[in-house]
Design an enzyme around this catalytic site. Structure first.
Site, PDB file in Angstrom:
ATOM      1  N   CYS A   2       0.855  -1.187   0.000  1.00 24.92           N
ATOM      2  CA  CYS A   2       0.000   0.000   0.000  1.00 24.92           C
ATOM      3  C   CYS A   2       0.890   1.235   0.000  1.00 24.92           C
ATOM      4  O   CYS A   2       2.107   1.143   0.161  1.00 24.92           O
ATOM      5  CB  CYS A   2      -0.907   0.005   1.227  1.00 24.92           C
ATOM      6  SG  CYS A   2      -1.932  -1.468   1.392  1.00 24.92           S
ATOM      7  N   ARG A  27       1.312   1.565  -5.978  1.00 30.44           N
ATOM      8  CA  ARG A  27       1.467   0.648  -4.848  1.00 30.44           C
ATOM      9  C   ARG A  27       0.131   0.027  -4.419  1.00 30.44           C
ATOM     10  O   ARG A  27       0.106  -0.835  -3.528  1.00 30.44           O
ATOM     11  CB  ARG A  27       2.081   1.387  -3.659  1.00 30.44           C
ATOM     12  CG  ARG A  27       3.455   1.964  -3.941  1.00 30.44           C
ATOM     13  CD  ARG A  27       3.987   2.665  -2.706  1.00 30.44           C
ATOM     14  NE  ARG A  27       4.259   1.709  -1.643  1.00 30.44           N
ATOM     15  CZ  ARG A  27       5.408   1.074  -1.461  1.00 30.44           C
ATOM     16  NH1 ARG A  27       6.412   1.296  -2.293  1.00 30.44           N
ATOM     17  NH2 ARG A  27       5.571   0.237  -0.455  1.00 30.44           N
ATOM     18  N   TRP A  74      -3.937  -1.650  -1.340  1.00 26.13           N
ATOM     19  CA  TRP A  74      -4.021  -2.931  -2.046  1.00 26.13           C
ATOM     20  C   TRP A  74      -4.473  -3.929  -1.002  1.00 26.13           C
ATOM     21  O   TRP A  74      -3.759  -4.202  -0.045  1.00 26.13           O
ATOM     22  CB  TRP A  74      -2.656  -3.314  -2.631  1.00 26.13           C
ATOM     23  CG  TRP A  74      -2.693  -4.526  -3.496  1.00 26.13           C
ATOM     24  CD1 TRP A  74      -3.006  -4.588  -4.824  1.00 26.13           C
ATOM     25  CD2 TRP A  74      -2.361  -5.868  -3.100  1.00 26.13           C
ATOM     26  NE1 TRP A  74      -2.903  -5.880  -5.278  1.00 26.13           N
ATOM     27  CE2 TRP A  74      -2.510  -6.694  -4.240  1.00 26.13           C
ATOM     28  CE3 TRP A  74      -1.971  -6.453  -1.897  1.00 26.13           C
ATOM     29  CZ2 TRP A  74      -2.274  -8.056  -4.210  1.00 26.13           C
ATOM     30  CZ3 TRP A  74      -1.731  -7.822  -1.866  1.00 26.13           C
ATOM     31  CH2 TRP A  74      -1.877  -8.597  -3.007  1.00 26.13           C
ATOM     32  N   ASN A 100       0.906   0.236   6.146  1.00 25.27           N
ATOM     33  CA  ASN A 100       1.346  -0.631   5.055  1.00 25.27           C
ATOM     34  C   ASN A 100       2.003  -1.848   5.685  1.00 25.27           C
ATOM     35  O   ASN A 100       2.844  -1.712   6.564  1.00 25.27           O
ATOM     36  CB  ASN A 100       2.343   0.101   4.146  1.00 25.27           C
ATOM     37  CG  ASN A 100       2.856  -0.774   3.022  1.00 25.27           C
ATOM     38  OD1 ASN A 100       2.229  -1.767   2.658  1.00 25.27           O
ATOM     39  ND2 ASN A 100       4.002  -0.405   2.463  1.00 25.27           N
ATOM     40  N   GLY A 101       1.603  -3.058   5.253  1.00 23.89           N
ATOM     41  CA  GLY A 101       2.175  -4.281   5.803  1.00 23.89           C
ATOM     42  C   GLY A 101       1.094  -5.185   6.356  1.00 23.89           C
ATOM     43  O   GLY A 101      -0.091  -5.052   6.008  1.00 23.89           O
ATOM     44  N   GLU A 479       9.940 -13.427 -19.428  1.00 26.65           N
ATOM     45  CA  GLU A 479       9.610 -12.032 -19.143  1.00 26.65           C
ATOM     46  C   GLU A 479       8.640 -11.476 -20.183  1.00 26.65           C
ATOM     47  O   GLU A 479       7.716 -10.734 -19.851  1.00 26.65           O
ATOM     48  CB  GLU A 479      10.892 -11.192 -19.107  1.00 26.65           C
ATOM     49  CG  GLU A 479      10.696  -9.703 -18.900  1.00 26.65           C
ATOM     50  CD  GLU A 479      10.052  -9.348 -17.569  1.00 26.65           C
ATOM     51  OE1 GLU A 479       9.636  -8.189 -17.423  1.00 26.65           O
ATOM     52  OE2 GLU A 479       9.941 -10.212 -16.681  1.00 26.65           O
ATOM     53  N   LYS A 483       4.988  -9.968 -19.155  1.00 27.90           N
ATOM     54  CA  LYS A 483       4.497  -8.636 -19.511  1.00 27.90           C
ATOM     55  C   LYS A 483       3.179  -8.733 -20.265  1.00 27.90           C
ATOM     56  O   LYS A 483       2.254  -7.961 -20.029  1.00 27.90           O
ATOM     57  CB  LYS A 483       5.532  -7.896 -20.378  1.00 27.90           C
ATOM     58  CG  LYS A 483       6.713  -7.375 -19.630  1.00 27.90           C
ATOM     59  CD  LYS A 483       6.313  -6.293 -18.647  1.00 27.90           C
ATOM     60  CE  LYS A 483       7.287  -6.236 -17.504  1.00 27.90           C
ATOM     61  NZ  LYS A 483       7.185  -7.335 -16.551  1.00 27.90           N
ATOM     62  N   GLU A 486       0.277  -9.884 -17.812  1.00 29.77           N
ATOM     63  CA  GLU A 486      -0.093  -9.040 -16.681  1.00 29.77           C
ATOM     64  C   GLU A 486      -0.792  -7.752 -17.092  1.00 29.77           C
ATOM     65  O   GLU A 486      -1.551  -7.195 -16.293  1.00 29.77           O
ATOM     66  CB  GLU A 486       1.117  -8.745 -15.785  1.00 29.77           C
ATOM     67  CG  GLU A 486       2.192  -7.857 -16.353  1.00 29.77           C
ATOM     68  CD  GLU A 486       3.352  -7.656 -15.379  1.00 29.77           C
ATOM     69  OE1 GLU A 486       3.145  -7.768 -14.159  1.00 29.77           O
ATOM     70  OE2 GLU A 486       4.475  -7.395 -15.844  1.00 29.77           O
ATOM     71  N   HIS A 502       8.232 -31.516 -25.330  1.00 29.62           N
ATOM     72  CA  HIS A 502       8.003 -32.331 -24.142  1.00 29.62           C
ATOM     73  C   HIS A 502       6.667 -32.011 -23.469  1.00 29.62           C
ATOM     74  O   HIS A 502       6.510 -32.238 -22.272  1.00 29.62           O
ATOM     75  CB  HIS A 502       9.157 -32.154 -23.152  1.00 29.62           C
ATOM     76  CG  HIS A 502      10.467 -32.625 -23.697  1.00 29.62           C
ATOM     77  ND1 HIS A 502      10.813 -33.956 -23.765  1.00 29.62           N
ATOM     78  CD2 HIS A 502      11.510 -31.936 -24.237  1.00 29.62           C
ATOM     79  CE1 HIS A 502      12.021 -34.076 -24.298  1.00 29.62           C
ATOM     80  NE2 HIS A 502      12.454 -32.856 -24.597  1.00 29.62           N
ATOM     81  N   LYS A 600       2.830  -2.525  -7.380  1.00 30.21           N
ATOM     82  CA  LYS A 600       4.240  -2.416  -7.770  1.00 30.21           C
ATOM     83  C   LYS A 600       5.196  -3.075  -6.780  1.00 30.21           C
ATOM     84  O   LYS A 600       6.066  -3.824  -7.163  1.00 30.21           O
ATOM     85  CB  LYS A 600       4.594  -0.935  -7.915  1.00 30.21           C
ATOM     86  CG  LYS A 600       6.011  -0.670  -8.395  1.00 30.21           C
ATOM     87  CD  LYS A 600       6.155  -1.017  -9.854  1.00 30.21           C
ATOM     88  CE  LYS A 600       7.525  -0.698 -10.389  1.00 30.21           C
ATOM     89  NZ  LYS A 600       7.686  -1.205 -11.755  1.00 30.21           N
TER      90      LYS A 600
END
Length: 605
Positions: A2, A27, A74, A100-101, A479, A483, A486, A502, A600
């Site tokens: 957050c 965030r 968040w 935050n946390g 990567e 991208k 997401e 495979h 983020k």
């Protein structure tokens, strides 16, 4: 995960608080709120949704206050509701807290407080804090004593800022979550990250775990848990306020993709010696890595892919290197033997899983090195050494310029480690140094000439998207898929090219475009895989410098990259894939800078 912002000493605190929340929205953007203190006491407004929803509410029902706190959330504890949005207050409405946390023992504290008659209005862990403060005030504590007492009862991770009663002050502390103090001209700021207040001041104090700070209009004090004063240096941040705004671009992500040439110039500045063909890292005296026998690279998400890239480079140079997802490393620590160097890769320097992995590695006797973008971040204090990537602030949730800078910095570090361990530069050192020196210009060429928009439009209605590569191209494929998924919300998968036959080949159809990454190494084998998917009718988009050769002949489309050293080619290929993901998401009208369910800086495990 957050964002916290706070200010005191301004004539009107609402504008800087709202500005800070907008800059911290990367965030978290489930809900937002602020509390300000003025002549009429404490005023509180909060809304579900993005910060713009809060801004509209504040415009309709104006707030007035000379100091205050704000928060963008968040969700972790409790759903996305107005009741669960921060700030949280006690029953009287005289105490407001942002957090935050995660407070690990909140349930037992809540049960105790409810037994004492406290009534809660949310499902969050945070709400126990104002009630704990209220309890201490009733027992005769001063506001600072009450704040310290409440914090002393918490377990878990937190950054906290509070307004308490009639005290003209903001009380704050941190433990495991970031909090930075900004020092202006007669005004003071607190935030989870520097961009929140960079338009107002470039002078910052990076608070340490266990620090308590009390800010008033007259100044600030920092002390430890026992109340003893501690000295923290004031540093100047070299970020221009414009770097934390869109600067005319439609999205932060697109802006940051285009900032990569400048970011890469900062990453390599002063670290290349074209004359000697060597790497000069002033942070590390000659011989720093002479006793390294194996390397563990710990990270999560995009940073993990950068670690995979570096592990591939180091292993090819006969330095045993192993990439680990930090969250898994924390579960079972691999053998740490004499000469183990653990490199922790984190854009923010606050990633909870990575910090935990570092602590476990140090406890096992490993030497640790942080590779991060943020000066003064938690990971730089946890590790023995640090190497900054110098990418500048990155606001978009989907990391772009930081990945390029991470890989570039790790490439420099790999060359330096080999030089220390073996006593001589690697065989290709001069060629790699030359390729890195040309890298900013090569990236600019891609930005100027890319046909990624056309590729995204051509395959807009596909069922799924596959990305394949070998060697350093494998993490670039992962990567590229990350991208794409997401920010577009479309199904995308990355594979080692050799893995296709495979199992994943069963999923290949004419509606599954395959992005194949060619770096100049193992290209013949990757081309064989391309022929396999084409035989199943899949279209192929080759990312390659081979514009007119056999690779182009077998591809339906070519995303071209400049000729360069194979160890550096993956960085260029990644830029093309970033652009594909961006344009695909834009065609689908996705919220590119704020993808659903993501934020983020992941400061919870």
């Amino acid at each position: 995960m957050c964002g916290i912002t706070a200010c005191i000493g301004t004539a009107d605190s609402v504008d800087p608080l709202m500005s800070g929340l907008k800059r911290l929205e990367y965030r978290g953007y489930d809900s937002a709120g602020l509390a300000v203190k003025g002549q009429d006491g404490l005023s509180l407004t909060k809304r579900v949704g993005e910060v713009s929803e809060l801004a509209s509410a504040v415009e309709q029902d104006s707030l007035d206050g000379t100091f205050g706190i704000g928060h963008t959330r968040w969700a972790t504890h409790g759903g996305v509701t107005n009741e669960n949005a921060h700030p949280h207050t006690d029953e009287s409405g005289n105490i407001a807290v942002v957090h935050n946390g995660i407070i690990g023992n909140f349930q037992s504290l809540r049960t105790e407080l409810e037994a004492n008659g406290h009534v809660f209005s949310s499902e969050t862990d945070t709400e126990v804090v104002p009630h704990l403060i209220e309890e201490s005030l009733r027992d005769g504590a001063t506001p600072e004593e009450a704040f310290r007492s409440a914090v002393g009862r918490l377990s878990g991770t937190y950054a906290l800022a509070a307004i308490i009663g009639d005290e003209d002050a903001i009380f704050a502390t941190r433990s495991g979550s970031p909090l930075v103090l900004g020092i202006g001209d007669g005004e003071y700021f607190l935030a989870s990250d520097v961009p929140a207040f960079i338009p107002y001041t470039d002078r910052v104090v990076y608070l340490h775990d266990g620090d308590f700070v009390v800010t008033t209009r007259d100044g600030y004090t920092i002390s430890d848990a026992a109340g003893r004063p501690v000295d923290r240096s004031v540093e100047t941040v070299d970020w221009d306020p414009e770097t934390a705004t869109k600067g005319g671009y439609e999205h932060f992500m697109y802006k940051e993709i285009h900032e990569q040439p400048g970011a890469l110039r900062r990453t390599i500045h002063g670290r290349l010696n074209p004359l000697s063909g060597g790497v000069e890292l002033e942070e590390f005296p000659s011989g720093t890595f002479a006793d390294v026998r194996q390397i563990h690279l710990v990270a999560m998400g995009t940073s993990h892919h950068a670690g995979m890239y570096a592990a591939s480079l180091l292993s090819a140079l006969d330095i045993p290197a192993f990439p680990f997802m930090a969250g898994e490393y924390a579960v079972t620590v691999p053998p740490v033997t004499p000469g183990t160097l653990v490199i922790a890769v984190s854009q923010s320097g606050e990633t909870a899983d990575t910090l935990d992995a570092v602590r476990r590695a140090r406890a096992a006797g490993a030497k640790t090195l942080a590779l991060t973008n943020v000066v003064g971040s938690s990971i730089t204090r946890e590790c023995d050494d640090e190497l900054l990537i110098r990418a500048g602030p990155e606001i978009g949730v989907a990391a772009t310029k930081t990945f390029s800078s991470q890989v570039t910095a790790l490439t420099l570090l790999a060359e330096r480690i080999v030089e220390d361990v073996t006593g001589t530069a690697s065989t290709d050192a001069a060629e790699i140094i030359d390729a890195l020196s040309r890298l900013p210009g090569d990236v600019q060429e891609i930005l100027d000439t890319s046909t990624s928009r056309d590729v995204a439009a051509e395959y807009q209605d596909s069922d799924a998207y596959f990305f394949i590569g070998r060697g350093v191209a494998h993490p670039v494929a992962l990567e590229g898929a990350l991208k794409f998924k997401e920010i577009s919300y479309e199904h995308a998968e990355g594979f080692a090219a050799s893995e296709l036959k495979h199992g994943p080949l069963a999923l290949v159809t004419p509606f599954t475009p395959v992005f194949a990454i060619f770096t100049g190494k193992e290209d013949e084998a990757t081309l064989s895989n391309v022929k396999e998917v084409q035989a199943r009718g899949a279209p192929v988009i080759a990312v390659t410098s081979d514009r007119d050769g056999e690779i182009a002949e077998f591809a339906d489309h070519v995303l071209s990259i400049p000729e360069t050293h194979p160890d550096v080619a993956g960085i260029l290929a990644n830029v093309q894939l970033q652009l594909v993901a961006y344009h695909a998401a834009k065609l689908l009208d996705r919220p590119i800078d704020k993808p659903r369910n993501l934020a983020k800086c992941v400061t919870v495990e």
